[in-house]
Scaffold this active site. Structure first.
Site, PDB file in Angstrom:
ATOM      1  N   SER A 127       0.823  -1.210   0.000  1.00  0.00           N
ATOM      2  CA  SER A 127       0.000   0.000   0.000  1.00  0.00           C
ATOM      3  C   SER A 127       0.858   1.262   0.000  1.00  0.00           C
ATOM      4  CB  SER A 127      -0.894   0.002   1.248  1.00  0.00           C
ATOM      5  OG  SER A 127      -1.510   1.266   1.432  1.00  0.00           O
ATOM      6  N   GLU A 129       0.188   3.694   1.670  1.00  0.00           N
ATOM      7  CA  GLU A 129       0.202   4.174   3.047  1.00  0.00           C
ATOM      8  C   GLU A 129       1.539   3.868   3.730  1.00  0.00           C
ATOM      9  OE1 GLU A 129      -2.061   5.774   5.102  1.00  0.00           O
ATOM     10  OE2 GLU A 129      -3.448   6.147   3.448  1.00  0.00           O
ATOM     11  N   TYR A 151      -2.025  -0.091  10.415  1.00  0.00           N
ATOM     12  CA  TYR A 151      -2.305  -0.697   9.100  1.00  0.00           C
ATOM     13  C   TYR A 151      -1.084  -0.580   8.198  1.00  0.00           C
ATOM     14  CZ  TYR A 151      -3.823  -0.933   4.256  1.00  0.00           C
ATOM     15  OH  TYR A 151      -3.906  -1.233   2.915  1.00  0.00           O
TER      16      TYR A 151
END
Length: 325
Positions: A127, A129, A151
């Site tokens: 990801s 992120e 996460y």
């Protein structure tokens, strides 16, 4: 006939990927939790149109014996590991289950594949992120990670596990560093779907406001249907590698709102209300990717524009609330 196993097949990406693989003549297996099979209408809504064409196998990513059993039964040619607790805000609320599920599930799959089908091709859904508090703009495959949520941290661990199994055990394992990708199949808890669904409900007279957090956060958004093509392409190469997959454009949440409401002939400022309780404890302010490597080596290009993505989502949500105009 190639056999592919998809974890997270009932999700947005899993459903689009399953459709793509069926079109390409694959025999498609999906790992699902047992509770999903007991509530098909709700939990399998995204795959109801293809449920008779795929084979669903109950299993748990939190159990190595369960994963080992599934891999042994299928002996897949390709595995696409998409399943994760992927809602960032929730990961702040329940850090332990997010980390446990995301990290152990990935490790269990990699270990089972190494033991049972070492010639398999494996895709891990990393990801954007992971870049978090970014060191440079745009970000590419060599940009250092600075994750700002559990996460994102769990995804960094999954990324490193995947790379380690590639380097240590010669597993054909690829990381796809996907930037934000949306669609009408996105969950309602994600900000993009929250915006388009509420815009449709406001247009239909079903509500009169939309509460959002940080309107100035910027993301690189694309359509999930485009991005699953990149996943497949990664596993068709001669050698495994890691790739950034993105649109190469960045837009703010505010701009997403303006375009979604504007598509319906409304001014978002008349309906959007700022709620600071919805801000993240540690925000990721700007994400913008550089997918030059994916374009050059995979021949991948996104087809759907930012405006086209929003139009698709708003149109489908209008239909969902009973409006067609």
């Amino acid at each position: 006939m190639k056999q592919a196993l998809i974890t997270g097949i009932t999700g947005q990406d899993g459903s689009y990927l399953a459709e793509l693989l069926l079109e390409k003549g694959y025999r498609v297996f999906g790992l699902i939790r047992r509770v999903a099979s007991e509530d098909k209408l709700h939990r399998m809504s995204r795959i109801l149109d293809i449920v008779d064409d795929i084979e669903l196998i109950p299993g748990s990513l939190e159990s190595y014996p369960s994963i080992y059993r599934v891999i042994s039964a299928i002996k897949p040619d390709e595995v696409y590991h998409l399943a994760a607790q992927s809602f960032v805000s929730y990961s702040f609320e329940d850090e332990f289950s997010t980390f446990h599920s995301n990290v152990n599930g990935t490790h269990y799959i990699l270990s089972a594949l190494k033991e049972i089908v070492p010639d398999v091709r494996f895709y891990f859904a990393a990801s954007s992120e992971m870049f978090g508090k970014v060191r440079e703009v745009p970000q590419n495959e060599l940009t250092p990670f600075h994750p700002r949520s559990i996460y994102a941290i769990s995804k960094v661990v999954g990324f490193d596990l995947t790379r380690n199994y590639r380097e240590a055990y010669n597993l054909f394992a690829c990381n796809g560093i996907l930037y934000n990708h949306e669609s009408p199949r996105r969950g309602f808890e994600f900000v993009t779907r929250k915006i388009t669904y509420h815009a449709a409900r406001i247009k239909a007279g079903l509500t009169d406001r939309l509460e959002l957090g940080n309107l100035d956060a910027k993301r690189d958004w694309g359509h999930a249907k485009d991005y699953v093509k990149a996943m497949w392409l990664m596993l068709q190469q001669d050698t495994p590698d890691d790739y950034v997959v993105c649109s190469g454009e960045t837009h703010s949440v505010r701009e997403f709102c303006e375009k979604a409401f504007g598509f319906l002939g409304m001014d978002s400022s008349d309906f959007v209300v700022l709620n600071k309780d919805l801000f993240r404890p540690a925000e990721v302010d700007v994400l913008l990717g550089d997918c030059s490597k994916a374009k050059a080596r995979l021949g991948w290009e996104p087809d759907v524009s930012f405006d086209g993505l929003i139009e698709d989502m708003v149109t489908k949500d209008l239909e969902a609330v009973g409006r067609t105009d």
